[in-house]
Design a protein around this motif. Structure first.
Motif, PDB file in Angstrom:
ATOM      1  N   LYS A   1      -5.810  -2.743 -12.140  1.00 44.79           N
ATOM      2  CA  LYS A   1      -5.277  -1.589 -11.400  1.00 44.79           C
ATOM      3  C   LYS A   1      -6.381  -0.889 -10.612  1.00 44.79           C
ATOM      4  O   LYS A   1      -6.196  -0.505  -9.453  1.00 44.79           O
ATOM      5  N   ILE A   2      -7.564  -0.732 -11.229  1.00 47.62           N
ATOM      6  CA  ILE A   2      -8.698  -0.098 -10.539  1.00 47.62           C
ATOM      7  C   ILE A   2      -9.159  -0.955  -9.363  1.00 47.62           C
ATOM      8  O   ILE A   2      -9.405  -0.458  -8.265  1.00 47.62           O
ATOM      9  N   VAL A   3      -9.271  -2.257  -9.618  1.00 50.89           N
ATOM     10  CA  VAL A   3      -9.689  -3.189  -8.562  1.00 50.89           C
ATOM     11  C   VAL A   3      -8.726  -3.128  -7.385  1.00 50.89           C
ATOM     12  O   VAL A   3      -9.134  -3.094  -6.215  1.00 50.89           O
ATOM     13  N   ASP A   4      -7.446  -3.076  -7.694  1.00 51.55           N
ATOM     14  CA  ASP A   4      -6.409  -3.115  -6.657  1.00 51.55           C
ATOM     15  C   ASP A   4      -6.212  -1.769  -5.975  1.00 51.55           C
ATOM     16  O   ASP A   4      -6.217  -1.664  -4.750  1.00 51.55           O
ATOM     17  N   ASP A   5      -6.057  -0.711  -6.761  1.00 47.89           N
ATOM     18  CA  ASP A   5      -5.682   0.593  -6.218  1.00 47.89           C
ATOM     19  C   ASP A   5      -6.868   1.402  -5.689  1.00 47.89           C
ATOM     20  O   ASP A   5      -6.738   2.102  -4.679  1.00 47.89           O
ATOM     21  N   VAL A   6      -8.011   1.330  -6.380  1.00 42.53           N
ATOM     22  CA  VAL A   6      -9.163   2.172  -6.014  1.00 42.53           C
ATOM     23  C   VAL A   6     -10.087   1.466  -5.035  1.00 42.53           C
ATOM     24  O   VAL A   6     -10.410   1.994  -3.967  1.00 42.53           O
ATOM     25  N   TYR A   7     -10.517   0.253  -5.390  1.00 40.72           N
ATOM     26  CA  TYR A   7     -11.497  -0.458  -4.580  1.00 40.72           C
ATOM     27  C   TYR A   7     -10.860  -1.354  -3.518  1.00 40.72           C
ATOM     28  O   TYR A   7     -11.578  -1.895  -2.669  1.00 40.72           O
ATOM     29  N   LYS A   8      -9.540  -1.505  -3.565  1.00 43.47           N
ATOM     30  CA  LYS A   8      -8.818  -2.356  -2.604  1.00 43.47           C
ATOM     31  C   LYS A   8      -9.481  -3.727  -2.505  1.00 43.47           C
ATOM     32  O   LYS A   8      -9.669  -4.284  -1.414  1.00 43.47           O
ATOM     33  N   ALA A   9      -9.878  -4.258  -3.646  1.00 44.49           N
ATOM     34  CA  ALA A   9     -10.677  -5.479  -3.673  1.00 44.49           C
ATOM     35  C   ALA A   9      -9.813  -6.723  -3.779  1.00 44.49           C
ATOM     36  O   ALA A   9      -8.766  -6.727  -4.424  1.00 44.49           O
ATOM     37  N   ALA A  10     -10.283  -7.787  -3.146  1.00 43.86           N
ATOM     38  CA  ALA A  10      -9.682  -9.107  -3.342  1.00 43.86           C
ATOM     39  C   ALA A  10     -10.136  -9.622  -4.695  1.00 43.86           C
ATOM     40  O   ALA A  10     -11.275  -9.382  -5.107  1.00 43.86           O
ATOM     41  N   TYR A  11      -9.257 -10.311  -5.425  1.00 46.96           N
ATOM     42  CA  TYR A  11      -9.686 -10.865  -6.697  1.00 46.96           C
ATOM     43  C   TYR A  11      -8.926 -12.148  -6.993  1.00 46.96           C
ATOM     44  O   TYR A  11      -7.804 -12.353  -6.537  1.00 46.96           O
ATOM     45  N   ASP A  12      -9.621 -13.021  -7.759  1.00 49.26           N
ATOM     46  CA  ASP A  12      -9.042 -14.330  -8.034  1.00 49.26           C
ATOM     47  C   ASP A  12      -9.691 -14.910  -9.282  1.00 49.26           C
ATOM     48  O   ASP A  12     -10.752 -14.448  -9.728  1.00 49.26           O
ATOM     49  N   VAL A  13      -9.063 -15.925  -9.832  1.00 48.53           N
ATOM     50  CA  VAL A  13      -9.583 -16.642 -10.993  1.00 48.53           C
ATOM     51  C   VAL A  13     -10.046 -18.023 -10.535  1.00 48.53           C
ATOM     52  O   VAL A  13      -9.294 -18.754  -9.876  1.00 48.53           O
ATOM     53  N   LEU A  14     -11.295 -18.376 -10.861  1.00 47.42           N
ATOM     54  CA  LEU A  14     -11.873 -19.646 -10.432  1.00 47.42           C
ATOM     55  C   LEU A  14     -12.438 -20.399 -11.631  1.00 47.42           C
ATOM     56  O   LEU A  14     -12.647 -19.820 -12.697  1.00 47.42           O
ATOM     57  N   ASP A  15     -12.685 -21.679 -11.425  1.00 50.34           N
ATOM     58  CA  ASP A  15     -13.292 -22.510 -12.467  1.00 50.34           C
ATOM     59  C   ASP A  15     -14.789 -22.639 -12.167  1.00 50.34           C
ATOM     60  O   ASP A  15     -15.228 -23.560 -11.487  1.00 50.34           O
ATOM     61  N   PHE A  16     -15.572 -21.683 -12.684  1.00 52.21           N
ATOM     62  CA  PHE A  16     -17.010 -21.673 -12.412  1.00 52.21           C
ATOM     63  C   PHE A  16     -17.715 -22.861 -13.037  1.00 52.21           C
ATOM     64  O   PHE A  16     -18.646 -23.430 -12.459  1.00 52.21           O
ATOM     65  N   LYS A  17     -17.292 -23.258 -14.234  1.00 52.05           N
ATOM     66  CA  LYS A  17     -18.020 -24.267 -14.990  1.00 52.05           C
ATOM     67  C   LYS A  17     -17.784 -25.677 -14.461  1.00 52.05           C
ATOM     68  O   LYS A  17     -18.733 -26.440 -14.246  1.00 52.05           O
ATOM     69  N   ASN A  18     -16.525 -26.023 -14.231  1.00 53.25           N
ATOM     70  CA  ASN A  18     -16.196 -27.398 -13.857  1.00 53.25           C
ATOM     71  C   ASN A  18     -16.071 -27.617 -12.361  1.00 53.25           C
ATOM     72  O   ASN A  18     -16.128 -28.753 -11.890  1.00 53.25           O
ATOM     73  N   LYS A  19     -15.860 -26.556 -11.602  1.00 54.54           N
ATOM     74  CA  LYS A  19     -15.720 -26.664 -10.153  1.00 54.54           C
ATOM     75  C   LYS A  19     -16.612 -25.636  -9.463  1.00 54.54           C
ATOM     76  O   LYS A  19     -16.164 -24.805  -8.679  1.00 54.54           O
ATOM     77  N   ALA A  20     -17.911 -25.713  -9.799  1.00 56.13           N
ATOM     78  CA  ALA A  20     -18.865 -24.724  -9.294  1.00 56.13           C
ATOM     79  C   ALA A  20     -18.951 -24.738  -7.776  1.00 56.13           C
ATOM     80  O   ALA A  20     -19.004 -23.687  -7.132  1.00 56.13           O
ATOM     81  N   ASN A  21     -18.993 -25.927  -7.172  1.00 55.87           N
ATOM     82  CA  ASN A  21     -19.100 -26.023  -5.717  1.00 55.87           C
ATOM     83  C   ASN A  21     -17.884 -25.409  -5.040  1.00 55.87           C
ATOM     84  O   ASN A  21     -18.001 -24.677  -4.035  1.00 55.87           O
ATOM     85  N   GLU A  22     -16.718 -25.692  -5.569  1.00 54.91           N
ATOM     86  CA  GLU A  22     -15.484 -25.135  -5.002  1.00 54.91           C
ATOM     87  C   GLU A  22     -15.455 -23.614  -5.130  1.00 54.91           C
ATOM     88  O   GLU A  22     -15.037 -22.907  -4.212  1.00 54.91           O
ATOM     89  N   ALA A  23     -15.923 -23.111  -6.273  1.00 55.76           N
ATOM     90  CA  ALA A  23     -15.969 -21.667  -6.487  1.00 55.76           C
ATOM     91  C   ALA A  23     -16.911 -21.005  -5.491  1.00 55.76           C
ATOM     92  O   ALA A  23     -16.577 -19.976  -4.877  1.00 55.76           O
ATOM     93  N   ALA A  24     -18.097 -21.591  -5.308  1.00 56.53           N
ATOM     94  CA  ALA A  24     -19.060 -21.042  -4.354  1.00 56.53           C
ATOM     95  C   ALA A  24     -18.498 -21.063  -2.939  1.00 56.53           C
ATOM     96  O   ALA A  24     -18.671 -20.108  -2.169  1.00 56.53           O
TER      97      ALA A  24
END
Length: 294
Positions: A96-119
């Motif tokens: 809610k803070i991320v969305d309402d206050v900071y108006k930030a984009a957010y997502d869930v990524l696979d940092f460990k197995n798909k590091a290149n794709e995440a970057a």
């Protein structure tokens, strides 16, 4: 400004730093923190609570960074982003803070197995939000370490035209003095306008250069703080960092007649690992923060 002073003490090169970016990124970190980590962040940011940080962030997002007109005024935009590893999930209050206050984009990524794709996804977001100015800021190997679970990003984009343009025909080369006591011969923009908003203080001068804007838009200006002494930058930064309200008290408001005005043409790029600097300033939380500015 305290962080700016700390960085300058260890650098003789150009330093480019956005206090607003530092404020917003660490404010987001604080919003999801608790215990000792939260205590250290609040102390560094000189805030009593996360509510205070969120209130400031909301003001910045909704009132200060309000875009602009591509045709007649400066463009000033802000973007925040948060990405977490798929092994985690956003808690409802934080989402809610991320969305309402900071108006930030957010997502869930696979940092460990798909590091290149995440970057690639994070870099694509940064490139888009800065109109292509920043490319490949986050290294692909950034997520190889299994301790990386969350990434915060802030991008500020500004583009403007001087209200009083400099004539290219008046560009001349002069000596520009560096912090290591040497000098370089570089092009200076030279103005023939005789009156500027400028003030002289003890040991330094302040010049205001306004940007062109439409009548219904707020004024935006660049301010140059110039020490009288060639080696006076560190002393001036000490004043900026230690005296509350220093900037506000030294903004010129009266047009004065000046002689020849020369400003060097400049392009600056700077990057640093903030974790060490933050730790030295009392923030010892286990997080890694990278800042790059152009």
């Amino acid at each position: 400004m305290t962080l700016r002073k700390h960085i300058l003490q260890n650098n003789t090169c150009n330093v480019v730093l956005s206090p607003v970016s530092v404020q917003l990124v660490l404010g987001l970190v604080a919003a999801g923190s608790e215990s000792e980590t939260l205590k250290q962040l609040l102390s560094f940011l000189k805030a009593e609570s996360t509510d205070e940080l969120n209130s400031l962030a909301s003001h910045l997002v909704n009132h200060v960074f309000t875009g602009g007109s591509p045709s007649g005024g400066p463009i000033l935009s802000l973007a925040n982003g948060v990405w977490i590893d798929k092994s985690l999930s956003f808690k409802p209050f934080f989402s809610k803070i991320v969305d309402d206050v900071y108006k930030a984009a957010y997502d869930v990524l696979d940092f460990k197995n798909k590091a290149n794709e995440a970057a690639d996804k994070v870099n694509a977001w940064i490139k888009k939000e800065t109109n292509g100015l920043f490319k490949d800021i986050v290294p692909r190997d950034q997520f190889d370490d299994e301790t990386t679970k969350i990434v915060f990003a802030n991008a500020i984009y500004f583009k403007g035209l001087w209200a009083n343009k400099f004539d290219m025909l008046n560009t001349r080369k002069y000596d520009f003095h560096l912090l290591d006591d040497s000098s370089v011969h570089v092009p200076f923009m030279t103005s023939t306008i005789t009156h500027y908003c400028i003030s002289a203080f003890d040991g330094f001068k302040v010049l205001q250069l306004p940007y062109k804007h439409e009548t219904d838009m707020r004024d935006i200006s660049m301010y140059f703080f110039l020490p009288d002494a060639k080696d006076g930058l560190s002393t001036l930064v000490d004043k900026l960092a230690s005296e509350s309200g220093f900037l506000e008290r030294h903004i010129p408001s009266v047009m004065e007649r000046v002689g020849e005005l020369r400003i060097p043409k400049f392009k600056m790029s700077f990057g640093f690992e903030a974790s060490k600097a933050l730790k030295e300033l009392g923030v010892c939380a286990q997080c890694t923060v990278h800042f790059r500015k152009t």
